[in-house]
Write a protein that holds these residues in place. Structure first.
Motif, PDB file in Angstrom:
ATOM      1  N   LEU A  88     -47.416 -33.317 -19.254  1.00 20.45           N
ATOM      2  CA  LEU A  88     -46.231 -32.464 -19.304  1.00 20.45           C
ATOM      3  C   LEU A  88     -44.953 -33.299 -19.196  1.00 20.45           C
ATOM      4  O   LEU A  88     -43.939 -32.977 -19.819  1.00 20.45           O
ATOM      5  CB  LEU A  88     -46.274 -31.426 -18.181  1.00 20.45           C
ATOM      6  N   THR A  89     -45.016 -34.399 -18.413  1.00 20.86           N
ATOM      7  CA  THR A  89     -43.838 -35.260 -18.293  1.00 20.86           C
ATOM      8  C   THR A  89     -43.492 -35.879 -19.644  1.00 20.86           C
ATOM      9  O   THR A  89     -42.321 -35.968 -20.022  1.00 20.86           O
ATOM     10  CB  THR A  89     -44.103 -36.371 -17.257  1.00 20.86           C
ATOM     11  N   TYR A 132     -41.895 -33.261 -21.592  1.00 19.77           N
ATOM     12  CA  TYR A 132     -40.579 -32.902 -21.062  1.00 19.77           C
ATOM     13  C   TYR A 132     -39.505 -33.862 -21.565  1.00 19.77           C
ATOM     14  O   TYR A 132     -38.399 -33.446 -21.895  1.00 19.77           O
ATOM     15  CB  TYR A 132     -40.627 -32.904 -19.529  1.00 19.77           C
ATOM     16  N   ASP A 161     -52.601 -23.421 -18.295  1.00 21.23           N
ATOM     17  CA  ASP A 161     -51.548 -23.351 -17.274  1.00 21.23           C
ATOM     18  C   ASP A 161     -52.023 -22.669 -15.994  1.00 21.23           C
ATOM     19  O   ASP A 161     -51.815 -23.209 -14.909  1.00 21.23           O
ATOM     20  CB  ASP A 161     -50.309 -22.648 -17.836  1.00 21.23           C
ATOM     21  N   SER A 204     -38.295 -22.378 -13.480  1.00 23.09           N
ATOM     22  CA  SER A 204     -38.418 -22.072 -14.913  1.00 23.09           C
ATOM     23  C   SER A 204     -37.152 -21.429 -15.436  1.00 23.09           C
ATOM     24  O   SER A 204     -36.699 -21.717 -16.544  1.00 23.09           O
ATOM     25  CB  SER A 204     -39.584 -21.119 -15.161  1.00 23.09           C
ATOM     26  N   SER A 253     -36.614 -25.660 -16.566  1.00 21.70           N
ATOM     27  CA  SER A 253     -37.598 -25.460 -17.632  1.00 21.70           C
ATOM     28  C   SER A 253     -38.973 -25.255 -17.018  1.00 21.70           C
ATOM     29  O   SER A 253     -39.261 -25.792 -15.940  1.00 21.70           O
ATOM     30  CB  SER A 253     -37.600 -26.654 -18.584  1.00 21.70           C
ATOM     31  N   THR A 291     -41.772 -26.477 -17.895  1.00 17.91           N
ATOM     32  CA  THR A 291     -42.503 -27.742 -17.792  1.00 17.91           C
ATOM     33  C   THR A 291     -42.097 -28.485 -16.532  1.00 17.91           C
ATOM     34  O   THR A 291     -42.945 -28.992 -15.792  1.00 17.91           O
ATOM     35  CB  THR A 291     -42.200 -28.611 -19.025  1.00 17.91           C
ATOM     36  N   LYS A 327     -43.746 -27.181 -13.408  1.00 19.68           N
ATOM     37  CA  LYS A 327     -45.128 -27.601 -13.161  1.00 19.68           C
ATOM     38  C   LYS A 327     -45.194 -29.045 -12.696  1.00 19.68           C
ATOM     39  O   LYS A 327     -46.015 -29.406 -11.855  1.00 19.68           O
ATOM     40  CB  LYS A 327     -45.969 -27.359 -14.404  1.00 19.68           C
TER      41      LYS A 327
END
Lengths: 312, 292
Positions: free
Chosen positions: A127-128, A131, B225, B260, B264, B266, B269
């Motif tokens: 995810l990083t 991002y 997720d 979020s 964001s 992402t 998380k």
């Protein structure tokens, strides 16, 4: 390594490398490229096996080390104009650093918690990358071909570079598991409490092997970026953490040859089935279930149990 | 919109995430607590719940409420059937060995993903909310269905607690959790309890999937997720502690909603995962976990 088994073991490992070296003069262009790719991926599996097979630690997040190597090499070449070799070195250094930092707290957990934590951080790393997609180009990835030396386009150079990386990691792993340190790892795998009782600092041993394992995975990732000139976030996804697990289990966890064999078998199995179905996840999922239910030792594990108890 | 109302909206969104997450993670935690195994395919059960809800909605055609109610019955049944089959065909055979179970459920994860991809397709498909009303705040209108989700989740959590604490079946589960051999010696059908708990955990995930689908759309990759968030929650709360799971689900869900909204999803998380690192450094067994 004196006399009997030691000499045979050495001959077996050097023999495999010699066979891989000789194969490039025999194979056609298609299998030639495939084998180069298999050797890079097998390096990843060899690194993974150090942790799973010899230390008994199952990681579900190794893709982050692979990706650290890949992005460490890829980004430095893309943005900073590094050459191939400094890029590769930086990639490996990134993976080593990440593995050391990650291990320092992840190894505070044990058993299934460790599994969950590895999977979680693998996914967070992925995810990083997504991002910061302005830098990493996220899922789309980027191509390195116009920034690398022209020599790397030559298939023979690719093949032998892949062989070099593979041989270094493969021999290092074979040497490591037969060394006294390797014996401690096996002791930890079999009974960690007893190993600790005997006076071994199991936390440090696990941290060292996790770092080495991450470093080898990173070397595979960096080599992949250089040789196949593509860097993309999909290599950090969970599926890419599951692959080395699958390869290692198929070939036989805790054998030096197993991961290599497993990578090759699985590569050609997916390649073969892709001829009549695009549903390759069925192959991956089905293979994992079949291995767990019917074939827990894997190929080389079975060979060792039935035929050749001397193989490491 | 100024900061205050914006924050209120974020908190409401966070509460929805938190409630659904609590239900999903409770299923995972229940299975771990009683059986000492981790079900990596848990997120896929959630995804299947959502996909079954879509099929139910398309079956009933016009009536969204009818489809929703049908899904609330069908999705848990379908998923429970699958879970029971998994238990019999796979988990029993590997004798609930923790690592073999993880590898097997990873295999199941990919089989289910591929089955849904092949049978249902790669598109995200919307499902209409069963009831439609807006709660009018002075600054914004808010979908009433989301409040229904919050209510339904709280009822599910209370229901699970009541079953565990107040019924004979729950007593059997708690006995099995404490000591399977001793429970067996006292006549608790441990194998049956294992099957039932695995199915119950899967059903909780499926119901969560049905509840979320009018908000989120059904997609074959939607299970990742919630799996990740459930993992974060059970590690922070302490593996096997149901109370810890629910508390952590609310903390993570609310912060996920707020981050979020302002930054964001992402980033939310990533930060939640870093929080796990922090918790592990301070308390390796989680907030409510048993000390080793």
């Amino acid at each position: 390594m004196k006399g009997g088994p030691g000499a045979r073991v050495l001959a077996l490992h050097l023999g495999l490398i010699a066979a891989l070296f000789a194969a490039q003069f025999v194979l056609g262009a298609y299998h030639h490229t495939n084998l180069a790719r298999i050797m890079v991926l097998a390096t990843y599996a060899v690194g993974y096996n150090l942790l799973l097979g010899y230390t008994g630690l199952m990681s579900l997040g190794h893709a982050m080390f692979f990706a650290a190597g890949m992005y460490g090499a890829g980004l430095s070449i893309y943005y900073l104009g590094f050459g191939a070799i400094p890029g590769f070195a930086l990639g490996v250094a990134c993976a080593l650093g990440l593995a050391l930092a990650f291990g320092a707290f992840a190894l505070r957990t044990s058993g299934v918690s460790f599994l969950i934590v590895t999977m979680m951080f693998g996914q967070a790393f992925y995810l990083t990358i997504l991002y910061f997609n302005q830098v990493t180009f996220g899922d789309q990835g980027f191509i390195l071909s116009d920034r690398l030396p022209a020599a790397l386009v030559d298939p023979d150079v690719k093949y032998n570079a892949a062989l070099l990386v593979f041989a270094a990691c493969f021999l290092a792993s074979a040497f490591l598991v037969r060394s006294p340190f390797g014996r401690i790892l096996v002791a930890i795998r079999e009974n960690e409490a007893r190993a600790r009782l005997l006076g071994y600092d199991t936390y440090t041993c696990k941290l060292v092997v996790l770092t080495l394992s991450g470093g080898m995975s990173g070397a595979a990732g960096a080599a992949y970026a250089l040789l196949f000139s593509y860097v993309g976030a999909s290599f950090a996804a969970i599926l890419n953490s599951i692959y080395p697990l699958l390869w290692t289990l198929l070939g036989g966890a805790g054998t030096t040859l197993g991961p290599v064999l497993g990578t090759g078998l699985m590569f050609y199995l997916v390649d073969f089935t892709s001829g009549w179905t695009s549903a390759y996840l069925f192959v991956v999922g089905g293979a994992l279930l079949v291995l767990v239910l019917f074939f827990p030792l894997g190929v080389m594990g079975t060979v060792r149990a039935k035929l050749a108890p001397w193989i490491p | 919109m100024s900061f205050g109302p914006h924050l209120l909206l974020a908190l409401l969104e966070g509460a929805v995430t938190a409630c659904v997450l609590a239900v999903t993670a409770l299923g995972l935690s229940l299975v771990f607590g009683v059986m000492r195994i981790v079900n990596v395919a848990h997120g896929e059960f959630y995804m299947l719940g959502a996909v079954v809800a879509w099929f139910c909605a398309s079956l009933t055609g016009g009536s969204a409420l009818g489809g929703f109610l049908l899904a609330l019955v069908c999705a848990p049944l379908v998923v429970a059937g699958l879970a029971i089959a998994t238990d019999w065909l796979v988990l029993r055979r590997v004798n609930y060995h923790p690592e073999s179970t993880i590898v097997a459920t990873i295999g199941l994860l990919y089989l289910l993903q591929q089955a849904v991809l092949s049978g249902y397709g790669p598109d995200a498909r919307p499902v209409e909310a069963p009831i439609y009303f807006r709660v009018a705040f002075p600054w914004f209108g808010y979908s009433g269905y989301k409040l229904v989700v919050i209510g339904a989740s709280v009822m599910l959590l209370l229901g699970t607690w009541a079953v565990l604490a107040r019924t004979r079946a729950g007593l059997c589960m708690r006995a099995t959790q404490q000591d399977p051999e001793m429970a067996l010696a006292h006549g608790v059908p441990v194998r049956l309890v294992y099957t039932a708990v695995f199915a119950a955990g899967a059903m909780l995930a499926a119901v969560a999937g049905v509840l979320i689908v009018p908000i989120q759309q059904a997609h074959y990759l939607m299970g990742l997720d919630p799996l990740l968030l459930s993992f974060i929650v059970v590690i922070i709360g302490g593996l096997g502690s149901l109370r810890g799971t629910v508390v952590a689900a609310f903390v993570i869900g609310m912060s996920d909603g707020v981050i979020s909204m302002f930054f964001s999803p992402t980033l939310a998380k990533i930060l939640a995962t870093l929080l796990v690192a922090l918790v592990l450094v301070v308390r390796p067994s989680g907030l409510f976990g048993e000390r080793p």
